[in-house]
Design a protein around this motif. Sequence first.
Motif, PDB file in Angstrom:
ATOM      1  N   ASP A 362       0.825  -1.205   0.000  1.00  0.00           N
ATOM      2  CA  ASP A 362       0.000   0.000   0.000  1.00  0.00           C
ATOM      3  C   ASP A 362       0.866   1.264   0.000  1.00  0.00           C
ATOM      4  O   ASP A 362       0.616   2.211   0.747  1.00  0.00           O
ATOM      5  CB  ASP A 362      -0.948  -0.008   1.208  1.00  0.00           C
ATOM      6  CG  ASP A 362      -2.102   0.972   1.039  1.00  0.00           C
ATOM      7  OD1 ASP A 362      -2.408   1.332  -0.120  1.00  0.00           O
ATOM      8  OD2 ASP A 362      -2.674   1.400   2.057  1.00  0.00           O
ATOM      9  N   SER A 363       1.907   1.236  -0.827  1.00  0.00           N
ATOM     10  CA  SER A 363       2.783   2.396  -0.970  1.00  0.00           C
ATOM     11  C   SER A 363       3.078   2.597  -2.454  1.00  0.00           C
ATOM     12  O   SER A 363       2.511   1.908  -3.312  1.00  0.00           O
ATOM     13  CB  SER A 363       4.081   2.196  -0.192  1.00  0.00           C
ATOM     14  OG  SER A 363       4.882   1.190  -0.786  1.00  0.00           O
ATOM     15  N   GLU A 364       3.966   3.524  -2.751  1.00  0.00           N
ATOM     16  CA  GLU A 364       4.379   3.759  -4.122  1.00  0.00           C
ATOM     17  C   GLU A 364       5.899   3.634  -4.243  1.00  0.00           C
ATOM     18  O   GLU A 364       6.623   3.991  -3.320  1.00  0.00           O
ATOM     19  CB  GLU A 364       3.935   5.141  -4.612  1.00  0.00           C
ATOM     20  CG  GLU A 364       2.431   5.284  -4.739  1.00  0.00           C
ATOM     21  CD  GLU A 364       2.037   6.628  -5.332  1.00  0.00           C
ATOM     22  OE1 GLU A 364       2.932   7.504  -5.471  1.00  0.00           O
ATOM     23  OE2 GLU A 364       0.845   6.807  -5.661  1.00  0.00           O
ATOM     24  N   VAL A 365       6.350   3.110  -5.370  1.00  0.00           N
ATOM     25  CA  VAL A 365       7.782   2.990  -5.664  1.00  0.00           C
ATOM     26  C   VAL A 365       8.059   3.737  -6.961  1.00  0.00           C
ATOM     27  O   VAL A 365       7.362   3.517  -7.963  1.00  0.00           O
ATOM     28  CB  VAL A 365       8.211   1.515  -5.799  1.00  0.00           C
ATOM     29  CG1 VAL A 365       9.641   1.414  -6.313  1.00  0.00           C
ATOM     30  CG2 VAL A 365       8.080   0.802  -4.462  1.00  0.00           C
ATOM     31  N   ALA A 396      -3.204  -7.694 -10.218  1.00  0.00           N
ATOM     32  CA  ALA A 396      -3.060  -6.555 -11.118  1.00  0.00           C
ATOM     33  C   ALA A 396      -2.062  -5.564 -10.520  1.00  0.00           C
ATOM     34  O   ALA A 396      -1.915  -5.447  -9.300  1.00  0.00           O
ATOM     35  CB  ALA A 396      -4.415  -5.880 -11.324  1.00  0.00           C
ATOM     36  N   LEU A 397      -1.376  -4.835 -11.401  1.00  0.00           N
ATOM     37  CA  LEU A 397      -0.388  -3.861 -10.964  1.00  0.00           C
ATOM     38  C   LEU A 397      -0.520  -2.608 -11.817  1.00  0.00           C
ATOM     39  O   LEU A 397      -0.612  -2.692 -13.047  1.00  0.00           O
ATOM     40  CB  LEU A 397       1.024  -4.425 -11.090  1.00  0.00           C
ATOM     41  CG  LEU A 397       2.127  -3.623 -10.397  1.00  0.00           C
ATOM     42  CD1 LEU A 397       2.017  -3.752  -8.887  1.00  0.00           C
ATOM     43  CD2 LEU A 397       3.503  -4.077 -10.858  1.00  0.00           C
ATOM     44  N   GLN A 398      -0.523  -1.470 -11.149  1.00  0.00           N
ATOM     45  CA  GLN A 398      -0.642  -0.195 -11.848  1.00  0.00           C
ATOM     46  C   GLN A 398       0.726   0.464 -11.983  1.00  0.00           C
ATOM     47  O   GLN A 398       1.399   0.729 -10.988  1.00  0.00           O
ATOM     48  CB  GLN A 398      -1.599   0.732 -11.079  1.00  0.00           C
ATOM     49  CG  GLN A 398      -1.765   2.103 -11.705  1.00  0.00           C
ATOM     50  CD  GLN A 398      -2.655   3.013 -10.873  1.00  0.00           C
ATOM     51  OE1 GLN A 398      -3.385   2.553  -9.995  1.00  0.00           O
ATOM     52  NE2 GLN A 398      -2.595   4.306 -11.151  1.00  0.00           N
ATOM     53  N   LEU A 399       1.148   0.706 -13.224  1.00  0.00           N
ATOM     54  CA  LEU A 399       2.372   1.441 -13.505  1.00  0.00           C
ATOM     55  C   LEU A 399       1.981   2.756 -14.162  1.00  0.00           C
ATOM     56  O   LEU A 399       1.435   2.770 -15.272  1.00  0.00           O
ATOM     57  CB  LEU A 399       3.306   0.675 -14.446  1.00  0.00           C
ATOM     58  CG  LEU A 399       4.152  -0.449 -13.836  1.00  0.00           C
ATOM     59  CD1 LEU A 399       3.332  -1.699 -13.614  1.00  0.00           C
ATOM     60  CD2 LEU A 399       5.333  -0.759 -14.740  1.00  0.00           C
ATOM     61  N   ALA A 400       2.256   3.860 -13.479  1.00  0.00           N
ATOM     62  CA  ALA A 400       1.955   5.172 -14.043  1.00  0.00           C
ATOM     63  C   ALA A 400       3.058   5.562 -15.026  1.00  0.00           C
ATOM     64  O   ALA A 400       4.235   5.282 -14.789  1.00  0.00           O
ATOM     65  CB  ALA A 400       1.854   6.212 -12.921  1.00  0.00           C
ATOM     66  N   PRO A 412       0.068  -2.840  -4.310  1.00  0.00           N
ATOM     67  CA  PRO A 412      -1.205  -3.201  -3.686  1.00  0.00           C
ATOM     68  C   PRO A 412      -1.018  -3.727  -2.259  1.00  0.00           C
ATOM     69  O   PRO A 412       0.019  -4.318  -1.922  1.00  0.00           O
ATOM     70  CB  PRO A 412      -1.742  -4.303  -4.591  1.00  0.00           C
ATOM     71  CG  PRO A 412      -0.988  -4.158  -5.875  1.00  0.00           C
ATOM     72  CD  PRO A 412       0.358  -3.653  -5.497  1.00  0.00           C
ATOM     73  N   ALA A 413      -2.026  -3.534  -1.436  1.00  0.00           N
ATOM     74  CA  ALA A 413      -1.968  -4.017  -0.053  1.00  0.00           C
ATOM     75  C   ALA A 413      -1.804  -5.532  -0.016  1.00  0.00           C
ATOM     76  O   ALA A 413      -1.106  -6.078   0.847  1.00  0.00           O
ATOM     77  CB  ALA A 413      -3.225  -3.587   0.695  1.00  0.00           C
ATOM     78  N   GLU A 414      -2.420  -6.228  -0.985  1.00  0.00           N
ATOM     79  CA  GLU A 414      -2.386  -7.691  -0.970  1.00  0.00           C
ATOM     80  C   GLU A 414      -1.052  -8.245  -1.474  1.00  0.00           C
ATOM     81  O   GLU A 414      -0.869  -9.467  -1.520  1.00  0.00           O
ATOM     82  CB  GLU A 414      -3.536  -8.263  -1.794  1.00  0.00           C
ATOM     83  CG  GLU A 414      -3.541  -7.874  -3.247  1.00  0.00           C
ATOM     84  CD  GLU A 414      -4.314  -6.590  -3.528  1.00  0.00           C
ATOM     85  OE1 GLU A 414      -4.734  -6.435  -4.688  1.00  0.00           O
ATOM     86  OE2 GLU A 414      -4.480  -5.768  -2.602  1.00  0.00           O
TER      87      GLU A 414
END
Length: 450
Positions: A362-365, A396-400, A412-414
């Motif tokens: 639940d963070s951002e890298v 699923a993974l979100q890449l901005a 994601p938290a999971e």
Amino acid sequence: MCKQILVCILCFTAFECGTAAIAEEGGRFHKPRVIVTTDLGADPDDEQSLVRLFVSANEFDLEGLIVSTGCWKKTQADTKMLDKIVDAYGKCVNNLNVHANGFPSVDYLRSISCMGQTAYGMGDVGEGKDSRGSDLIIASVDKDDPRPVWVGCWGGANNVAQAIWKVKETRSKDELAAFLSKLRVFDILGQDDAGAWIAKNFPDVVYIRATGVYGWLPEKNGEYQRNDIQSHGPLGAVYPDTKWATEGDTPAFMHVFPNGLNDPDKIDQGGWGGRFSLEKKAGIRSMKPVQNESDYDPYLMHGNTPEGAKAIKRWHQAYNNDFAARMDWSITRDYAKANHHPVAVLNGDTTRNVLYVNAEADSEVSLSARLSADPDEDKLDYSWSFYKEPSSYKGALQLARNNTETTTIVIPAEAAGKSIHVILQLHDNGTPVLYAFRRAVIHVRATTKR
């Protein structure tokens, strides 16, 4: 400042006393050490693979070129076929050295070219069966060098078996264990019973049997093979037409190709040579002519993951263009008349090592390719992607901003307790288009937020 010096400054390849090296945190990690055993004459694909290996020879420390037997060529008498290809390399090496440092001299390649076992399988292993090839393997592993030795078995594995047999018979258990700990075997398809013997009796050896080695190259005897490879000078002239499958043995050295995609010892990461299961499996059989491997059951080997050859083919544009560009290098001493690889820099790290990152769920890298450059001053295009297959996190993974110089990954938290593999791929706009890679492995821990 000349473009080649620019590449050196960026540490794509650090030059030290004429030897290319890749920097690693905490020390210096040099090029992968590679020995080839090849059943030349059984199928023209071995000759093809040698041509690709030689135009890529600046990327490796080649320590042996051994003519071997296998189930399709059960006897060998001389090194004439190997010598012919080495001689062709000798006509090109001065050109190659214009485009990249670290290519071995032709005299050096001749010095490590030799006959191995002249007869087939375990029938040529034991007392009085030492060969120059098996002795060379022992001498290479014995060097005061901490790097592992990767032996590619393009035919049978009895040269490796004889080397192990000799060490077992002449050294203590601890000395044998030390020897085996530095040995890596990459076996293409299994082509004699020696592999099963090794895996059965020496289970601590890292032993990969690759069976997903077909279907990753362009059309058989097509335009790419004719126009980009065979038409190019002395080495192109000794790259024969495909009879059965093209370059079936190439994955053995592509697995250790230091291109930023993978750590070869982490065999499940996946790279140009394929992807392999960490869990050894029983009963990975050799090719059909090898009929007696059940005598060694159960024996355990690392095999391909379910993707098979698709794990190789996903990088096809990069490795096809890499080979084509290197063949261009082989025919010109004009640096400006060929394209050269861009340099991928990941979060300021200028090596080609895998970058390991710790992060909370639940963070951002943030990942950055700033400082990446091209020696020909070509425009660079960037791509970031989630490589799901080797990741333990499968969601699923979100890449901005996945097509820009930087990206942000929302963890994601999971994903807590899982790993996430992210690939940076960049390419230039030269001819042919050339690629560079870096991998970031994000280890996700549980969040400490309240």
